[in-house]
Design a protein around this motif. Sequence first.
Motif, PDB file in Angstrom:
ATOM      1  N   SER A   1       0.837  -1.209   0.000  1.00 35.48           N
ATOM      2  CA  SER A   1       0.000   0.000   0.000  1.00 35.48           C
ATOM      3  C   SER A   1       0.863   1.247   0.000  1.00 35.48           C
ATOM      4  N   LEU A   2       1.939   1.210   0.799  1.00 32.79           N
ATOM      5  CA  LEU A   2       2.838   2.363   0.782  1.00 32.79           C
ATOM      6  C   LEU A   2       3.412   2.561  -0.602  1.00 32.79           C
ATOM      7  N   PHE A   3       3.822   1.450  -1.186  1.00 38.68           N
ATOM      8  CA  PHE A   3       4.428   1.547  -2.512  1.00 38.68           C
ATOM      9  C   PHE A   3       3.427   2.105  -3.517  1.00 38.68           C
ATOM     10  N   ALA A   4       2.199   1.558  -3.505  1.00 37.63           N
ATOM     11  CA  ALA A   4       1.197   2.015  -4.476  1.00 37.63           C
ATOM     12  C   ALA A   4       0.929   3.499  -4.288  1.00 37.63           C
ATOM     13  N   GLY A   5       0.801   3.915  -3.030  1.00 38.87           N
ATOM     14  CA  GLY A   5       0.522   5.323  -2.780  1.00 38.87           C
ATOM     15  C   GLY A   5       1.651   6.220  -3.240  1.00 38.87           C
ATOM     16  N   ILE A   6       2.856   5.879  -2.815  1.00 39.43           N
ATOM     17  CA  ILE A   6       3.980   6.745  -3.147  1.00 39.43           C
ATOM     18  C   ILE A   6       4.230   6.747  -4.649  1.00 39.43           C
TER      19      ILE A   6
END
Lengths: 395, 197
Positions: A40-45
């Motif tokens: 999720s962090l990766f997708a958001g960033i």
Amino acid sequence: MYEFLSSLIQRHELLKSLPDEWVYLVGMLIFAGIVLTFASLFAGITSYVERRIAGRMMSRIGPNRVGPHGFLQWLADGIKTFQKEDIIPAQADRALFRFAPYIVFAGFFASFVVLPFSSALIISDLNVGLIYIFAVTSFVVVGILMAGWASNNKWSLFGGMRSAAQIVSYEIPEGLAALPIIFLAGTLSTQGIIQAQGWAPWDWFIFHNPFTFIAFFIFYITLLAEGNRAPFDIPEAESELVSGYNTEYSGMRFLLFFFAEWGNLWVMGAIMTIMFLGGWQSPFHFDNALLTHLIELLIFTAKTSVIIFITIQLRWTLPRVRVDQLMNVCWKYLVPFSFVNLFGVAIWMLVFPNGFAPMSYLMTLLGVLILGIFIRRVIYNLKQAHVEIHVNPLI
Amino acid sequence: MALNHYFNNIVTATTSIFEGMSITFSHLLRKPVTIQYPDRVEKPVQEMLPARYRGILDLDINLCTACTACQRACPIDCIHIDEVKVDKTYIIVPETGRKVAKIKSPAVFNINIAKCMYCGLCTEACSTSAIKHTPKFEMSTDNLNNLILRFVPPEESERLKAEEPEVIKRAEERKAAEAAARAAAKAAEKKSPPDPE
Ligand code: SF4
Ligand code: SF4
């Protein structure tokens, strides 16, 4: 991670006293949570990074207001979308409509199981790793078709149908382009494929021989198509289909689709890195296991980021292909070429059972040459435009 | 032939994608052209605008002769003028240096800038260039009435309207005096015919 849990159970009295199944279950849930957080962090960033890169490629700036240099934009967007009402159209098939985003998400998220981050950081090194990835990622098409169908909206249905046609056709060259690597590595496991390569570029499978070099590009194109990335984003072609299969979605469900789309970038980059770019292989070996794994993690992330960057750049460079062109590319170009490649690699392996080092060096040289020409063209384009150069990514 | 075409396609696709990527990459190294209006600009945007930018209208009340040419030129009737007579003065048009007599002045000069479409027809019609576009463009407000530009303040307009009869009287008196003077001159001419010599 199974081994890690087993050794934990061996070592700790407390864990030993518990039933093994429970320990494994809790352990796996924790790992799943970690990977989910990462995804999720990766997708958001990535959504933020992509918008910044896209901005610069269009001589704009991109989001730069929320937080330092707009870095929290993804969070703001996420929270905003999260708060929106979850609208289900009156004529929609409610159950399918609600369920579809989860399938898409599950299809994308399940592939993380076999994606390694270093020689030890992997949820499970399945011996059918690649087949598993192909299987779960094509699960996404079920979700997309379901979303398109359940929305009861002609644009959505079109998007879903296109997606189905696209993913099903591109699965063939995808598999065929992956086969040479499976031949060379002699295994389907992701760790096994990485272990068959080395840290140096000439040990990577991309530069192993001319056929794998072509297979790299074929596989990359098919991955783009599988991931519905531009220029193959016809299932959600804004200019024709409003937003394709996710037209009717709002709120959290809508977010899940985008989550999967950006998270998929990592999956894509990671698969390319595993299969062609030597994965986490690093030239440094330390006595300290933690340090070794950290370096490996960094190397893997760096390689993956390069692929992700190219994917983003491609999206903002190329126009969307038409549906018939899409099919043309697949059936008339990729499929025959991947067959030729397959035979080429097979023959190559017959002639040089242990590889042919000079060819690898030559291919590496070719790669460097292409990179050199690219840089020269970039400089030429900059000179032609008579503009001041501004390298700082944060304006 | 067909085979040739097939391979040509591949070559074209590869080279054009390569070229396209090099162009987009070169854009990554260029400075964005975005002007981050309103808070992150190096100098006010109004200073960056070209000289003939058609922004919000402005009126130089001293130059205006209340000829209503602009009112008539406006296609959407957003100018409203009430003219009054004033004591005769002369004004110099700044651009041309021409001298123009001013016998009227606007007592009310309102431009409904909310209706204005910035076509510039009024400025073209004005012979004294009293009405002009400025580079100003920021006038957002929460009340539509604030968008009516009143160039003559109400008191001033009252005063001008109140003084008008006197002005007319003065003008008439002056006219009469002039006429009388002229008549006297004529009579004098008649009385004293040129020397017969
Ligand atoms: S600019 Fe055009 S619309 Fe505006 S007041 Fe002048 S004539 Fe009317
Ligand atoms: S045309 Fe010029 S002088 Fe005439 S009324 Fe309009 S602003 Fe005044």
